[in-house]
Design a protein around this motif. Structure first.
Motif, mmCIF file in Angstrom:
data_model
loop_
_atom_site.group_PDB
_atom_site.id
_atom_site.type_symbol
_atom_site.label_atom_id
_atom_site.label_comp_id
_atom_site.label_asym_id
_atom_site.label_seq_id
_atom_site.Cartn_x
_atom_site.Cartn_y
_atom_site.Cartn_z
ATOM 1 N N ASP A 150 16.738 -49.004 -34.274
ATOM 2 C CA ASP A 150 18.013 -49.256 -33.594
ATOM 3 C C ASP A 150 18.378 -50.735 -33.626
ATOM 4 O O ASP A 150 19.525 -51.105 -33.905
ATOM 5 N N VAL A 151 17.399 -51.586 -33.308
ATOM 6 C CA VAL A 151 17.676 -53.028 -33.257
ATOM 7 C C VAL A 151 18.013 -53.548 -34.650
ATOM 8 O O VAL A 151 18.942 -54.350 -34.831
ATOM 9 N N ASP A 155 21.889 -52.350 -25.322
ATOM 10 C CA ASP A 155 21.355 -51.281 -24.474
ATOM 11 C C ASP A 155 20.458 -50.420 -25.359
ATOM 12 O O ASP A 155 20.958 -49.691 -26.240
ATOM 13 N N GLN A 156 19.155 -50.503 -25.146
ATOM 14 C CA GLN A 156 18.246 -49.727 -25.977
ATOM 15 C C GLN A 156 18.376 -48.232 -25.672
ATOM 16 O O GLN A 156 18.835 -47.844 -24.590
ATOM 17 N N ARG A 157 17.973 -47.414 -26.616
ATOM 18 C CA ARG A 157 18.124 -45.964 -26.462
ATOM 19 C C ARG A 157 17.474 -45.491 -25.154
ATOM 20 O O ARG A 157 16.420 -45.959 -24.748
ATOM 21 N N GLY A 208 15.962 -50.868 -17.446
ATOM 22 C CA GLY A 208 16.992 -51.879 -17.270
ATOM 23 C C GLY A 208 18.178 -51.592 -18.175
ATOM 24 O O GLY A 208 18.341 -50.496 -18.716
ATOM 25 N N SER A 209 18.990 -52.597 -18.346
ATOM 26 C CA SER A 209 20.118 -52.495 -19.277
ATOM 27 C C SER A 209 20.539 -53.894 -19.672
ATOM 28 O O SER A 209 20.077 -54.896 -19.109
#
Length: 269
Positions: free
Chosen positions: A79-80, A57-59, A36-37
């Motif tokens: 990342d988060v 938008d996760q890696r 998804g996005s």
């Protein structure tokens, strides 16, 4: 005020894209599911009634780096955490309310375990501790690789994917290139990502202290036994079962989803 889009670059060179909707704190950070996005959570962001919202938008997904070198769960968590730190420069202070669906919920769970000081409340839509088989992963990869890309247009994409809520979200997010429309992910990256998500993370889940809402849809992917086991091993968990919807209930049971999400996030403490 229109939302603003930002990026950050992680130590391994991955670019993470995130979008900020201005509003009242505490901010709500929302994580999408596999393949998804952040785009599919735009309606949720707009429905949260004046709250500040950050869509990530996760890696490997969306407008972030599509083929990152590291697809470990720890990389997603880092990342988060980096996004939460970065938005502090925009005046958004931790702790935040962290929301995720499916893979994004699994990421959110691990963020709450690793960085309890950053998470005020946790919402997990269609989540467990980690499950799935090698056969299921192979089938997923085969199906994604079979998409006849590039699609000539969005009508052709819908003809192949169907007209369900998830298919419509995928189609709306297709990337236009000179020769046609492409998904914003790579099949092999998705398979490697879900393999990591499938590893049970009981230790992390059992350590989460933030008040947690676990939401399951009527037509979701988990058995009653899986749901009961997961919820019972959490520290401070409220379970809500939606009367409608599938694994993608944020899309196909939207009104019910927003009602339970808003009520939980409005609570103090």
């Amino acid at each position: 005020m229109e939302p603003t889009t930002h990026t950050l670059t992680t130590p391994d060179g991955t670019v993470i894209s995130y979008t900020v909707f201005e509003g009242a704190d505490p901010a709500v950070v929302i994580l999408h599911g596999l393949a998804g996005s952040s785009r599919e959570h735009l309606p949720t962001a707009r429905a949260l009634g004046g709250r500040r919202v950050v869509l990530v938008d996760q890696r490997g997904h969306g407008r972030s780096t599509r083929t990152p070198s590291d697809l470990s769960r720890e990389a997603f968590v880092s990342d988060v955490a980096a996004v939460i730190d970065a938005v502090a420069e925009l005046g958004i202070t931790a702790p935040v309310d962290l929301v995720g669906q499916s893979m994004g919920a699994h990421t959110a769970m691990l963020v709450a375990a690793a960085h309890p000081e950053k998470v005020r409340r946790l919402v997990l839509l269609e989540c467990d501790e980690g499950s799935g088989s090698a056969e299921e992963h192979k089938d997923l990869g085969d199906w994604l690789r079979a998409w006849p890309v590039p699609f000539a247009d969005r009508e052709a994409a819908l003809a192949h994917l169907g007209d369900g809520a998830l298919a419509q979200a995928w189609t709306a997010d297709l990337e236009q290139r000179p020769d046609g429309l492409y998904p914003r992910f790579h099949a092999d990256v998705m398979v490697d990502t879900i393999r990591a998500v499938a590893v049970p993370r009981w230790e992390e889940w059992e350590s989460v202290e933030a008040p947690t809402l676990a939401v399951y849809a009527k037509g979701g992917m988990f058995t009653e036994e899986q749901k009961q086991r997961f919820v019972s091993r959490g520290r401070n968990v409220t379970r809500v079962d939606l009367a409608e919807g599938t694994h993608d209930a944020h899309l196909d049971a939207f009104e019910e989803w927003i009602a339970v999400l808003s009520e939980f996030l409005a609570q103090r403490g």
